[in-house]
Design a protein around this motif. Sequence first.
Motif, PDB file in Angstrom:
ATOM      1  N   LEU A 277       0.869  -1.176   0.000  1.00 48.76           N
ATOM      2  CA  LEU A 277       0.000   0.000   0.000  1.00 48.76           C
ATOM      3  C   LEU A 277       0.902   1.220   0.000  1.00 48.76           C
ATOM      4  O   LEU A 277       2.082   1.143   0.351  1.00 48.76           O
ATOM      5  CB  LEU A 277      -0.924   0.028   1.212  1.00 48.76           C
ATOM      6  N   CYS A 278       0.352   2.350  -0.421  1.00 45.95           N
ATOM      7  CA  CYS A 278       1.085   3.607  -0.367  1.00 45.95           C
ATOM      8  C   CYS A 278       0.372   4.560   0.575  1.00 45.95           C
ATOM      9  O   CYS A 278      -0.850   4.736   0.481  1.00 45.95           O
ATOM     10  CB  CYS A 278       1.187   4.245  -1.746  1.00 45.95           C
ATOM     11  N   VAL A 279       1.131   5.140   1.486  1.00 45.22           N
ATOM     12  CA  VAL A 279       0.648   6.223   2.340  1.00 45.22           C
ATOM     13  C   VAL A 279       1.632   7.371   2.134  1.00 45.22           C
ATOM     14  O   VAL A 279       2.784   7.296   2.555  1.00 45.22           O
ATOM     15  CB  VAL A 279       0.567   5.805   3.814  1.00 45.22           C
ATOM     16  N   GLU A 280       1.163   8.420   1.465  1.00 44.96           N
ATOM     17  CA  GLU A 280       2.054   9.438   0.922  1.00 44.96           C
ATOM     18  C   GLU A 280       1.913  10.757   1.676  1.00 44.96           C
ATOM     19  O   GLU A 280       0.824  11.314   1.773  1.00 44.96           O
ATOM     20  CB  GLU A 280       1.751   9.653  -0.556  1.00 44.96           C
ATOM     21  N   THR A 281       3.023  11.226   2.201  1.00 40.25           N
ATOM     22  CA  THR A 281       3.088  12.555   2.809  1.00 40.25           C
ATOM     23  C   THR A 281       3.121  13.572   1.682  1.00 40.25           C
ATOM     24  O   THR A 281       4.002  13.515   0.821  1.00 40.25           O
ATOM     25  CB  THR A 281       4.343  12.664   3.674  1.00 40.25           C
ATOM     26  N   ALA A 282       2.180  14.522   1.671  1.00 42.11           N
ATOM     27  CA  ALA A 282       1.992  15.308   0.462  1.00 42.11           C
ATOM     28  C   ALA A 282       1.672  16.771   0.734  1.00 42.11           C
ATOM     29  O   ALA A 282       1.343  17.180   1.853  1.00 42.11           O
ATOM     30  CB  ALA A 282       0.861  14.689  -0.374  1.00 42.11           C
TER      31      ALA A 282
END
Length: 306
Positions: A277-282
Amino acid sequence: MSESSNRPPTSLSPGQWSFTRWNTIGQLEALEIHHPLFRAIIFLQGAHLAHFAPQDEADWLWLSNRARFEPGRAIRGGIPICWPWFGDPAKNPPEVRKRIRTDAAHGFARTALWKLEDVQESAHEVEISLSLDANEDFADTWNGHALALITFSFSVRGCQLALTTTNLDSSPLSFSQALHTYLPTTDITRTRVLGLGTSNYTDTLKDWAYCSQEGPVYFDGETDRIYESGEPVTIVTPSGSRKLTAVGSDSTVVWNPGPDKAAGLSDFPDTAWKNMLCVETANAAGDYRVLNEGQSHTLGVFIGRK
């Protein structure tokens, strides 16, 4: 892997390093960190962190077993840097979109060759900094002049990335970005993300509908959401948990391609969606940033134990 004889120019002498060394992986130059407490791999193309693990632990990041390490090709997995725009240019705010001169998603930083600026080592930590001067060399794809500086800090506690953007242009710079963190799981259907339960989000799969999150984020197929939150999040998998703590961010992207999209992705096994999964700080969607001449903004994330 083999020792490289064609290293990017740098004033730093590898002889000064105890734990860091140059290697060639595929066709790309990389820095490998072999510290008694942890191990990491950073590619100069994209300033791309592809591996981090404390000693005797499995990789904290997910990397596709079909990833290809070739010039100009984005690496599937690890932490790609999406900069100076995130996602589809057409879906960015007008102030960001007007500088973009291509249809390509996620900016050019993830395939550009970054310059090594510094290596600092100690008995407990290694810190590495790389820079990218986004000047007229990128004029075919983007109208602007900015400096991106990323610093990686590794220790037994975890890893930290800090990406600082400085506007070197005379006009205001609007940009979006993300640290596109891929994380492993043994079973996506038994994985959840905590910390977003009171957030609103944009669901890109439902015609960019505006929604509210209730409770943990679960995965039952393709997921692509931009949350209006920069609060710490915890990813819970059957084998453990990780905590992501952001700075300079008021948006978090949660993504999993699901079975149908996975089948069409490059360098991505058809069934790999079950194990990542991707959890992206954005700084994405309405959280894009604007810098006047000479101003800087730092986007960062610390990946640590829960």
